[in-house]
Design an enzyme around this catalytic site. Structure first.
Site, PDB file in Angstrom:
ATOM      1  N   SER A 293      44.860  38.958  35.885  1.00 31.41           N
ATOM      2  CA  SER A 293      43.787  38.282  35.156  1.00 31.41           C
ATOM      3  C   SER A 293      42.662  39.270  34.843  1.00 31.41           C
ATOM      4  O   SER A 293      42.406  40.180  35.637  1.00 31.41           O
ATOM      5  CB  SER A 293      43.263  37.158  36.045  1.00 31.41           C
ATOM      6  OG  SER A 293      42.594  36.199  35.306  1.00 31.41           O
ATOM      7  N   PRO A 294      41.975  39.105  33.708  1.00 31.50           N
ATOM      8  CA  PRO A 294      40.863  40.011  33.399  1.00 31.50           C
ATOM      9  C   PRO A 294      39.767  39.921  34.457  1.00 31.50           C
ATOM     10  O   PRO A 294      39.406  38.829  34.863  1.00 31.50           O
ATOM     11  CB  PRO A 294      40.320  39.497  32.056  1.00 31.50           C
ATOM     12  CG  PRO A 294      41.174  38.368  31.642  1.00 31.50           C
ATOM     13  CD  PRO A 294      42.174  38.069  32.701  1.00 31.50           C
TER      14      PRO A 294
ATOM     15  N   GLN B   5      41.303  41.128  26.296  1.00 35.46           N
ATOM     16  CA  GLN B   5      40.526  39.893  26.213  1.00 35.46           C
ATOM     17  C   GLN B   5      39.229  40.223  25.468  1.00 35.46           C
ATOM     18  O   GLN B   5      38.415  41.004  25.953  1.00 35.46           O
ATOM     19  CB  GLN B   5      40.209  39.367  27.612  1.00 35.46           C
ATOM     20  CG  GLN B   5      39.475  38.033  27.582  1.00 35.46           C
ATOM     21  CD  GLN B   5      38.943  37.606  28.941  1.00 35.46           C
ATOM     22  OE1 GLN B   5      38.241  38.374  29.605  1.00 35.46           O
ATOM     23  NE2 GLN B   5      39.269  36.397  29.363  1.00 35.46           N
TER      24      GLN B   5
ATOM     25  N   TYR C 211      30.227  31.960  28.093  1.00 35.03           N
ATOM     26  CA  TYR C 211      29.905  33.019  27.123  1.00 35.03           C
ATOM     27  C   TYR C 211      29.787  32.391  25.734  1.00 35.03           C
ATOM     28  O   TYR C 211      29.929  31.172  25.582  1.00 35.03           O
ATOM     29  CB  TYR C 211      30.954  34.135  27.206  1.00 35.03           C
ATOM     30  CG  TYR C 211      30.965  34.777  28.580  1.00 35.03           C
ATOM     31  CD1 TYR C 211      29.789  35.294  29.130  1.00 35.03           C
ATOM     32  CD2 TYR C 211      32.127  34.825  29.354  1.00 35.03           C
ATOM     33  CE1 TYR C 211      29.776  35.846  30.410  1.00 35.03           C
ATOM     34  CE2 TYR C 211      32.116  35.382  30.632  1.00 35.03           C
ATOM     35  CZ  TYR C 211      30.938  35.886  31.158  1.00 35.03           C
ATOM     36  OH  TYR C 211      30.904  36.430  32.414  1.00 35.03           O
TER      37      TYR C 211
ATOM     38  N   ARG D 128      41.256  31.478  26.361  1.00 33.02           N
ATOM     39  CA  ARG D 128      40.812  31.068  27.705  1.00 33.02           C
ATOM     40  C   ARG D 128      39.725  30.009  27.572  1.00 33.02           C
ATOM     41  O   ARG D 128      38.743  30.195  26.852  1.00 33.02           O
ATOM     42  CB  ARG D 128      40.308  32.275  28.498  1.00 33.02           C
ATOM     43  CG  ARG D 128      39.935  31.887  29.913  1.00 33.02           C
ATOM     44  CD  ARG D 128      39.754  33.082  30.833  1.00 33.02           C
ATOM     45  NE  ARG D 128      40.882  33.174  31.754  1.00 33.02           N
ATOM     46  CZ  ARG D 128      40.811  33.664  32.994  1.00 33.02           C
ATOM     47  NH1 ARG D 128      39.681  34.140  33.465  1.00 33.02           N
ATOM     48  NH2 ARG D 128      41.871  33.718  33.766  1.00 33.02           N
TER      49      ARG D 128
ATOM     50  N   ARG E 281      41.746  38.089  42.063  1.00 36.31           N
ATOM     51  CA  ARG E 281      41.281  38.790  43.274  1.00 36.31           C
ATOM     52  C   ARG E 281      42.394  39.387  44.117  1.00 36.31           C
ATOM     53  O   ARG E 281      42.216  40.509  44.629  1.00 36.31           O
ATOM     54  CB  ARG E 281      40.387  37.859  44.092  1.00 36.31           C
ATOM     55  CG  ARG E 281      39.041  37.641  43.408  1.00 36.31           C
ATOM     56  CD  ARG E 281      38.327  36.437  43.950  1.00 36.31           C
ATOM     57  NE  ARG E 281      39.103  35.221  43.745  1.00 36.31           N
ATOM     58  CZ  ARG E 281      38.795  34.042  44.271  1.00 36.31           C
ATOM     59  NH1 ARG E 281      37.754  33.933  45.052  1.00 36.31           N
ATOM     60  NH2 ARG E 281      39.531  32.980  44.018  1.00 36.31           N
TER      61      ARG E 281
END
Ligand SMILES: Cc1cc2nc3c(=O)[nH]c(=O)nc-3n(C[C@H](O)[C@H](O)[C@H](O)COP(=O)(O)OP(=O)(O)OC[C@H]3O[C@@H](n4cnc5c(N)ncnc54)[C@H](O)[C@@H]3O)c2cc1C
Ligand SMILES: Cc1cc2nc3c(=O)[nH]c(=O)nc-3n(C[C@H](O)[C@H](O)[C@H](O)COP(=O)(O)O)c2cc1C
Length: 778
Positions: free
Chosen positions: A424-425, A502, A583, A631, A725
């Site tokens: 994942s980014p 992304q 965002y 996303r 993570r």
């Protein structure tokens, strides 16, 4: 102490007998409105764990109950003309009447006073009691009287169910799904004595009404169920023992949580127990277990703190503290299972094949995982893995075992992924002027060698003022483009992984410090003006953004288009448009951050207008054989914000605009959010979007091991799993997980061969030690 239990269900009776047993000097009375042999309901199920604690606390009751138990191991699904069966599930069932009679007899043996046929109107009827147990069930009068104190939160669920019995003796816990012209009905069937099985029929309110069951009397509605489930009933009839209920006797389940469980009424301490304090849906059959466990824990606290009346307040406090955790855990699992049955018709039954439907049903509470199923029924699980792998086009792994679901390949447009794991980014805040450097090359390169099929560098910002922090990556100049070219080339030439980009714009969350200097805190120097959907700052002291003008939107769209074109030129395999986490594009989607009154604010359509404009603009320049994912924050976790329902509306819009995958993240839209964390906590949103909107999804969030990813992929809750993570802790996360689950087909970098051998040998040795008998017992 003088103890009065209002209500002689499992909670009241079991607590009464335990307390009397612990201290025969207590005067314990159970007051029940029914006669000893009167009770509605049929059988209840118990787990082995509950029986284990009952054995410890009162072996006599446990032994009698065990004698009366019916034990069975199998679960059978009847669905779309098929019968699928698995074993190893270990349930015990007992008639509710039988169980209550056992508890009543044991109460009498120990000297508990049982008063039947007395309906308690008010706890004030027992002024001499030191302790009053409100064990009067889900419609507790005592709880209602002190509603201001206990603050009950009762959520009436939409499905309708009727609790029936039959004399057909089922030899498996059977789930029968039948489709009518209006929708699906399901029955939950389990035997509980030599002659009888419980037969619960459930459907949605819509289907219930469409069939006019709301206007039927009990006999008519029973006849309706007999006809519907005629094949499974095999000539047997259905019976009701709820003649006291008016109308058709169909009920709605009420999920109950209380803020407080105890109160001093001036004379006595009053405490809620069992269904009067909390309920758990019958889909996981734990209501009686919770009632029994409550009784055990309250007794335990008296033993621990002391059986005197002076200790009651402290005991009740400790009881509530301990029980709340366990109850919340069970209610959480019950909620997942209940919701599965609420949406099963349109979400799963209409679309999934029987094999996958069975898997989805077995794992509905998210408590039973893939490896847990293997322990229960290895033969069935291996058969399912083979079925799944064949469909995914995966030949068996070198050791002959089927390829586990997470290691099966996946294709979308021209992109072919070796397995279902995506890195994942994750923002690293380590770039200078947006340029990826050796840190980024090594960081991404190591993870690409570590087995993930697809790696994403962090959100890459489309202009200098689109950055979250001064340390974020960007793609707006040639220097950045060349540095990305080097990274992409490394991944393509030296690893089997694919690499995606992304693209995003920070919006009102821009110009903040790097994480280790203060996440979300505005930079003190060198900031830049912010733009968002509306002029609302993220934190009270954040820079107030400008509400985007048409000129802003045009410029930003052009920035996205340039970055998309360059991303293709440097060779990225997939593009993800970042419309999550508050965002810029996410801020347009959420009503919490978008208060515009033009055509970009208000309805779903308006809020999605600008994000869709950007999406269509990049889709137009991005090659047709390369996919785009979007996303989304699928839940704002905030009153008035987007819910998973809203996210599904947006997912559908992006799907129709050409999105290939929806990456289902959640939250981070507003600071004051109330997320509910847990294992695989965002996966239900992916499940909803994938199976209701019929669009491929990526699940993300606390998917931390192969067992989780296998469950998610096998159940069809997502097509891919993004792991964030765990990849920071372990670049070779996928290689290690493959070794841990014994998947022999995982490719390791050839240079690392000896490391693989040593790692796998170490695991084999540890497994042998764990399986060996303890020293001295060999
Ligand atoms: C369809 C269905 C299926 C279920 N299946 C299962 C299952 O498989 N496994 C499982 O563990 N649980 C199951 N349950 C849940 C289970 O029945 C309850 O959770 C459990 O009985 C709770 O025990 P309790 O003692 O708290 O309450 P109850 O069993 O409801 O007992 C409360 C008692 O209080 C009495 N009472 C109420 N008010 C008064 C009053 N004012 N004065 C005197 N007496 C009063 C009532 O008559 C009753 O006897 C199911 C529930 C339903 C609806
Ligand atoms: C350090 C860090 C940085 C992150 N940066 C991004 C990001 O740039 N873009 C994004 O969409 N998500 C980002 N996330 C969220 C992750 O992609 C992921 O959704 C989240 O961590 C949950 O997955 P996990 O439980 O596997 O960590 C970040 C997470 C972490 C821990």
């Amino acid at each position: 102490m003088r103890i009065v239990c209002i209500g002689g269900g499992p909670a009241g009776l079991y607590f009464a007998l335990l307390m009397k047993k612990q201290n025969p000097a207590h005067h314990v009375t159970v007051v029940e409105r029914n006669r000893p042999f009167d009770t509605f309901g049929w059988g209840v199920v118990f787990s082995d764990a509950t029986m284990q604690s009952m054995r410890q606390w009162d072996p006599e009751t446990a032994a009698t109950i065990e004698d009366a138990f019916n034990h069975w191991d199998d679960i059978e699904l009847v669905f779309k003309g098929r019968k699928i069966r698995t074993t190893g599930h270990g349930f015990v069932g007992i008639g509710r009447k039988k169980m209550l009679n056992i508890l009543q007899e044991r109460c009498l043996e120990l000297g508990v006073e049982l008063v039947f046929e007395r309906e308690v109107q008010d706890d004030g009827e027992f002024p001499e009691a030191d302790l009053i147990i409100s064990s009067d069930g889900v419609n507790s009068r005592t709880r209602a009287k002190y509603a201001e104190i206990f603050k009950p939160d009762m959520l009436i669920r939409p499905n309708r169910f009727i609790w029936l019995g039959t004399e057909k003796r089922f030899d498996a816990f059977t789930f029968d799904f039948q489709r009518t012209e209006h929708g699906w009905f399901q029955s939950h069937i389990y035997r509980f004595d030599d002659k009888t099985s419980t037969f619960i029929v459930e459907t949605t309110d819509e289907v219930f009404k469409a069939h006019g069951i709301d206007k039927m009397d009990q006999d008519q509605s029973i006849a309706f169920c007999e006809k519907l489930f005629a094949d499974t009933l095999d000539g047997h009839s259905l019976m009701s023992n709820a003649r006291h209920l008016r109308g058709s006797a169909w009920l709605n389940f009420g999920r109950l949580i209380c803020e407080k469980w105890s109160h001093f009424n001036g004379n006595s301490h009053v405490v809620l127990m069992g269904d009067s304090a909390h309920t758990a849906h019958f889909a996981i059959g734990s209501g009686t277990k919770l009632a029994i466990d409550d009784a055990i824990e309250l007794t335990n606290q008296f033993n621990r703190i002391g059986h005197g009346r002076e200790n009651i307040a402290a005991v009740l406090e400790a009881y509530e503290e301990v029980r709340r955790i366990d109850v919340a855990r069970i209610q959480n699992a019950a909620r997942n299972a209940m919701e599965w049955f609420e949406v099963v018709g349109h979400r799963y039954a209409d679309t999934l094949e029987p094999e996958q439907f069975m898997y989805s049903m077995l794992t509905r509470s998210q408590r039973i995982s893939h490896e847990n199923l293997r322990l229960r029924d290895p033969v069935w699980l291996e058969g399912y893995e083979r079925w799944f792998a064949e469909r995914a086009g995966a030949p068996a792994s070198p050791n002959g075992h089927p390829v586990p679901p997470m290691f099966t390949p996946y294709s979308v447009r021209g992109l072919k992924l070796a397995n279902r794991i995506v890195m994942s980014p994750m923002a690293m805040y380590s770039a200078t002027d947006g340029v990826p450097d050796d840190f980024h090359l090594v960081h991404i390169g190591a993870r690409a060698m570590g087995g993930a099929a697809l790696v994403f560098p962090e959100m890459t910002c489309v202009s200098p003022d689109a950055r979250i922090t001064p340390g974020c990556l960007g793609l707006w100049n040639e220097e950045q483009k060349e540095a990305f070219r080097r990274m992409v080339a490394f991944v393509h030439e030296k690893t089997p992984a694919k690499i995606g980009i992304q693209l995003g714009h920070a919006g009102r969350k821009g110009a903040t410090k790097v994480a280790w200097e203060g996440t979300d805190q505005p930079v003190e120097h060198g900031g830049w003006p912010l733009v968002s959907a509306s002029a609302i700052p993220y934190l009270p002291h954040s820079v107030v953004p400008r509400a985007a003008t048409r000129e802003d939107m045009d410029r930003i769209t052009a920035d996205f288009v340039r970055a998309a074109k360059w991303s293709d030129e440097v060779g990225f395999d997939i593009l993800e448009l970042h419309c999550a986490h508050g965002y810029l594009l996410s801020a347009f989607l959420s009503p919490l951050t978008n208060t515009r009154d033009d055509e970009y604010g208000g309805s779903h359509e308006n809020r999605a207008r600008y994000p869709l404009e950007v999406f269509r603009a990049i889709r137009a320049v991005w090659p047709a054989d390369k996919p785009i994912s979007v996303r989304l924050s699928t839940n704002d976790w905030h009153e008035g914000g987007n819910t998973p329902e809203d996210a599904a509306v947006f997912a559908k819009m992006f799907k129709e605009a050409g999105a290939d995958l929806i990456d289902c993240s959640a939250g981070q839209v507003v600071k004051d959010e109330h997320p509910v964390y847990g294992r695989m906590w965002q996966t239900p949103f992916s499940d909803k979007i994938r199976n209701e909107i019929q669009v491929p999804t990526i699940a993300v969030g606390a998917i931390s091991e192969a067992d989780h990813a296998n469950s998610v992929i096998a159940a069809g809750r997502a097509d891919l799993c993004a792991i964030a993570r765990p990849h920071l802790a372990d670049p070779a996360f996928v290689l290690h997980e493959a070794a841990k689950v014994g998947y022999a087909g995982q490719v390791w970098p050839k240079q690392y061969y000896q490391g693989r051998v040593q790692y796998e040998t170490g695991l084999a040795r540890a497994a042998a030690v764990a399986a060996a008998p303890p020293a001295g017992k060999a």
